[in-house]
Design an enzyme around this catalytic site. Structure first.
Site, PDB file in Angstrom:
ATOM      1  N   GLU A 186       0.808  -1.226   0.000  1.00 54.72           N
ATOM      2  CA  GLU A 186       0.000   0.000   0.000  1.00 54.72           C
ATOM      3  C   GLU A 186       0.839   1.273   0.000  1.00 54.72           C
ATOM      4  OE1 GLU A 186      -2.796   0.026   3.253  1.00 54.72           O
ATOM      5  OE2 GLU A 186      -4.242  -1.108   2.085  1.00 54.72           O
ATOM      6  N   GLU A 255      -6.940  -7.481  -0.086  1.00 52.06           N
ATOM      7  CA  GLU A 255      -7.439  -7.345   1.294  1.00 52.06           C
ATOM      8  C   GLU A 255      -8.900  -6.942   1.279  1.00 52.06           C
ATOM      9  OE1 GLU A 255      -5.169  -4.821   3.941  1.00 52.06           O
ATOM     10  OE2 GLU A 255      -3.264  -5.584   3.178  1.00 52.06           O
TER      11      GLU A 255
HETATM   12  C1  GAL Z   1      -4.241  -2.138   5.284  1.00 58.04           C
HETATM   13  C2  GAL Z   1      -2.861  -2.780   5.424  1.00 58.04           C
HETATM   14  C3  GAL Z   1      -2.938  -4.024   6.307  1.00 58.04           C
HETATM   15  C4  GAL Z   1      -3.717  -3.731   7.555  1.00 58.04           C
HETATM   16  C5  GAL Z   1      -5.071  -3.192   7.201  1.00 58.04           C
HETATM   17  C6  GAL Z   1      -5.927  -2.833   8.374  1.00 58.04           C
HETATM   18  O1  GAL Z   1      -4.107  -0.822   4.913  1.00 58.04           O
HETATM   19  O2  GAL Z   1      -2.356  -3.124   4.169  1.00 58.04           O
HETATM   20  O3  GAL Z   1      -1.637  -4.441   6.596  1.00 58.04           O
HETATM   21  O4  GAL Z   1      -3.001  -2.814   8.295  1.00 58.04           O
HETATM   22  O5  GAL Z   1      -4.946  -2.028   6.468  1.00 58.04           O
HETATM   23  O6  GAL Z   1      -6.137  -3.932   9.150  1.00 58.04           O
END
Ligand code: GAL
Length: 841
Positions: A186, A255
């Site tokens: 990210e 994610e």
């Molecule tokens: C995203 C990140 C993850 C985790 C998530 C929130 O931005 O890539 O590693 O931090 O947010 O749980």
């Protein structure tokens, strides 16, 4: 001519054949095109879930992975946690919970694929985003930018991990399970402040990764300017609107946040499964072919591994598998159904792009059709209104904020808002830990203790002029840093001790007594306190204990966010009105606690057991022995009664505890409406209650008796109030209407037989040896309410209870057709449903 072979010859031939077959069936080519990942020449629709290996134990891994497979996952995604693997530069740890190779092999053993997100910056609510602290101290280093010392370290670690995987033949190209790897994380979200160097860094990172020659593709998430050698992917609560930056890469969602993380001081996040299922279906509807739940099992931030600041010890995440590794129902089961439904569309989905059309306001159809295959998704994205739509000449009911999946473009196999899986209401059974404690001499409590000295007690303390930033001073070797000074007072006087700190919490001691505390929060780590104190004539000691609660893990230049008492520290005289600034006088510093140096967490050393146990005393180490609770259900410790600190079981840290940090009173809705865009704050629960009372103790850390529990309590508590909590299931509930689709599993047999099964209500007790012991509620007709508070409607079948009793009592599972065939018709022409609540014993 007959071939004559000896036994040995036969064995060799068999071995050779098996070997060749194994090679042939294992070594996979992984590539991609515009539609999908292509494994061995076949485009695939894949479902993935994150499990972070250090957030559970190796003993838990096989079960977590099997439950993931049973839930319909094809891939397990994990980050690689650099600071766990290389706590000291050049000294590696791949043991126990850090056994990355073991984890990847466990996934392979279950027949699943792996997405290895090396990072090595990972964010992940992990201390310092996964970076080892020593990186920060390399001369000239600047993290996550085009900086030679940093790039050299990043490359060294990334190459080391790739090499390890290659040596174990773990890439798919070598016959292993790894089909995908990630570099960085990210960066695109936060790269602006890094200026033009951000671009060159990202190009370098992609080239560096690709040059490692893994034989499988690399991704970068949230990186719109990712070079064409890697796939840019999406993270978020929804990614249906995402388009990759190249027409030759597939639409991948790395994610999909299945819930959210918990902070100390915050309420508990929850993401309703209807919304999560909707997001998943929308993604595949709009051309996606790979999505990953972040998290599928969140687990626990053991030790001091949580990031932050203020990330709680539980990393449950409201994931389909809960912190303890048990199925969270109906989340797990409903998503399993969603995955099956999507897989029924795979042939059509990989064959073509979807044709998307509008069927009315907020109604969208996507059709995957080529040759003989056709699958369709119908979505109602309206946040309020249900709809009836006509598609291909047929009529469909679409509840608001839902997607119906039609594997044959005609029949609905699943609607994301209609849940066929029973809900499980979890409960914890409390059990005192002192009951089975071996007598240690302390009356009635079984506890012994040691006081941690206030202020400076270690030989390695040092003195400086002025106030030091904490992380640069401790290098995060401990949460604790003492700042000690003294003032000479001619005549006793009253003043406010004013202390300003960058965070994260502090306790102020004056003349050896706790005078006051202050803490920041996840929104603002800074602390500013004004503590009324009375100074006696002569020398007065001021000892400030500053502490961190997980180092920052996110944001531009997150690594440079400081902590500790950087001042000012002042005495604002209330007697004489003058202000004395202590900021730039001599301060003596002590990194960490004496008890840490003396290894009290292991339980060794001389502990005091006298008739009275000190309670509600700050800076106290406590120790007791206990027997493990019987059975095999997961175990937690309930820390009610304690203040703040860290706890160890048989020398292993179960994490920081802080049951006195309470969530805000407001902000939790009475009922959570899943319709409409989700955000992390939308459906929180436990307002006004401790953010975290229960702390997971993995079963594998326990012996049946003689376990040692050590606590370090900062502010004061009563350890005799501690209790075990073992996870139970109170009841199962389900509510299925006549308009629910029949179970997904009926699809194939129904299609073959050309029939349409009716909906069914199914229940299954979660633990082995359990059976349905009583029916708490059963109603067929127009029942209403939610699990635990169902009520009958005006129309109801009088025989519902006895029918359900007959079908379910004494069985591990039961399944009942929801129709007038089963229950008769209590009210003709009215849409009916069946609601049931049962207990398992
Ligand atoms: C995203 C990140 C993850 C985790 C998530 C929130 O931005 O890539 O590693 O931090 O947010 O749980």
């Amino acid at each position: 001519m007959a071939l004559a072979m000896t036994g040995i010859d036969v064995k060799i031939v068999v071995l050779l054949v098996v070997g060749v077959l194994a090679m042939a069936s294992y070594c996979a080519t992984v590539s991609y095109d515009h539609r999908a990942l292509v494994i061995d020449g076949k485009r695939r629709v894949l479902v993935s879930g994150s499990i972070h290996y250090p957030r559970s134990t190796p003993e838990m891994w096989p079960d977590l992975i099997q439950k993931s497979k049973d839930g319909g996952l094809d891939v397990i995604e994990t980050y690689v946690f650099w600071n766990s693997h290389e706590p000291v530069r050049g000294k590696y740890n791949f043991e126990g919970r850090n056994d990355l190779v073991g984890f990847v092999k466990a996934v392979a053993a279950a027949g699943l694929y792996v997405h290895l997100r090396i990072g090595p910056y990972v964010c992940a609510e992990w201390n310092y985003g996964g970076f080892p602290l020593w990186l920060h101290f390399i001369p000239g280093i600047k993290l996550r930018t085009d900086n030679e010392p940093y790039k050299a370290e990043m490359q060294r670690f990334t190459a080391k991990i790739v090499e390890m995987m290659k040596n174990e033949k773990l890439y798919a190209s070598q016959g292993g399970p790894i089909i995908l790897s990630q570099i960085e994380n990210e960066y695109g979200n936060i790269d602006k402040p890094y200026g033009p160097a951000a671009k060159t860094y990202i190009k370098w990172a992609a080239n560096m990764a690709v040059s490692l020659d893994t034989g499988v593709p690399w991704v970068m998430c949230q990186q719109a300017d990712a070079p064409s050698s890697v796939i840019n992917t999406c993270n978020g609560f929804y990614c249906d609107q995402f388009t990759p930056n190249s027409n030759s890469t597939p639409k991948i969602w790395t994610e999909n946040w299945s819930g959210w993380f918990l902070s100390f001081g915050g309420a508990v996040p929850q993401r309703p499964v209807e919304d999560l299922a909707f997001a998943v279906a929308r993604f595949y509807q709009r051309g996606g072919t790979f999505q990953n739940y972040y998290m599928y099992h969140g687990g626990t931030n053991f030790g001091r591994s949580s990031g932050g600041p203020f990330i709680a010890t539980s990393y449950d995440y409201d994931a389909p598998l809960d912190e303890y590794g048990l199925l969270r129902q109906p989340k797990w089961g409903h998503l399993k159904d969603v995955h099956k439904a999507i897989k029924l569309c795979e042939a059509a989905m990989v064959a073509t792009d979807p044709t998307i059309s509008s069927l009315g306001q907020n109604i969208e159809a996507a059709v995957y059709k080529t040759g003989s295959v056709c699958s369709a998704f119908l979505a109602n994205v309206d946040t309020k209104s249900d709809a009836t739509v006509t598609f291909n000449g047929n009529s469909y009911q679409l509840p608001a904020w839902s997607v119906s999946i039609l594997p044959d473009c005609k029949n609905v196999v699943l609607n994301t808002a209609k849940i066929n899986t029973a809900a499980m209401i979890p409960s914890f059974m409390r059990q005192s830990i002192s009951a089975d404690v071996e007598p240690t001499g302390a009356v009635g409590s079984g506890w012994s203790w040691i006081n941690e000295p206030v202020g400076i007690s270690k030989a390695d303390a040092f003195t400086r002029k002025g106030l030091l930033e904490q992380i640069n001073t401790t290098a995060d070797k401990s949460d604790y840093l003492w700042y000690s000074t003294s003032i000479d007072v001619k005549d006793g006087y009253k003043a406010d001790l004013h202390v300003e700190s960058l965070g994260h919490a502090l306790h102020a001691f004056v003349n050896g007594k706790l005078a006051g505390s202050g803490t920041g929060n996840s929104g603002n780590a800074k602390v500013s306190v004004d503590i009324p104190v009375e100074f006696a004539s002569g020398k007065n000691k001021i000892d400030l204990l500053s502490l961190t609660v997980g180092l920052q893990n996110y944001g531009s230049f997150f690594d440079l966010v400081g902590a500790g008492i950087t001042g000012p520290v002042q005495l604002k005289g209330s007697t004489n009105g003058t202000t004395i600034d202590l900021s730039s006088q001599q301060w003596t510093y002590q990194i960490g606690l004496k008890g840490e140096d003396e290894d009290l967490p292991s339980g060794s050393s001389q502990w005091i057991s006298q008739p009275t146990l000190p309670k509600n005393q700050p800076l106290t180490w406590y120790k007791t022995q206990f027997d493990a609770p019987g059975g095999s259900n997961p175990v937690a410790l309930d820390f009610t009664g304690m203040g703040k600190g860290e706890a160890w079981v048989n020398g292993q840290s179960i994490g920081r505890y802080w049951p006195t940090n309470i969530a805000p009173k407001s902000g939790c809705p009475d009922t959570c409406n899943y319709r409409g865009a989700y955000s992390a704050d939308k459906c929180r629960k436990n307002c006004g209650k401790p953010s975290q009372e229960l702390y997971h103790v993995p079963r594998s850390w326990l012996k049946s008796s003689g376990n040692i529990l050590v606590l370090f309590e900062e502010v004061g508590g009563d350890p005799t109030q501690l209790s075990f909590a073992t996870r139970q299931v109170e009841s199962l509930c389900s509510h299925v209407s006549e308009s629910h689709p029949s179970p997904v599993d009926m699809w194939s047999s129904d299609s073959k037989a050309g029939r349409k099964s009716r909906p069914r209500l199914s229940l299954e007790c979660p633990f082995p040896n359990q059976v349905i012991s009583s029916i708490k509620f059963a109603s067929y007709g127009r029942p209403s309410g939610t699990c635990g508070s169902f009520s009958h409607g005006s129309c109801r079948s009088r025989s519902a209870l006895s029918i359900v009793q007959k079908a379910c009592i004494g069985s591990k599972s039961c399944s009942i057709e929801v129709s007038t065939n089963t229950f008769g018709d209590p009210c003709k022409g009215v849409a009916k449903s069946l609601a049931v609540e049962v207990s398992c014993k």
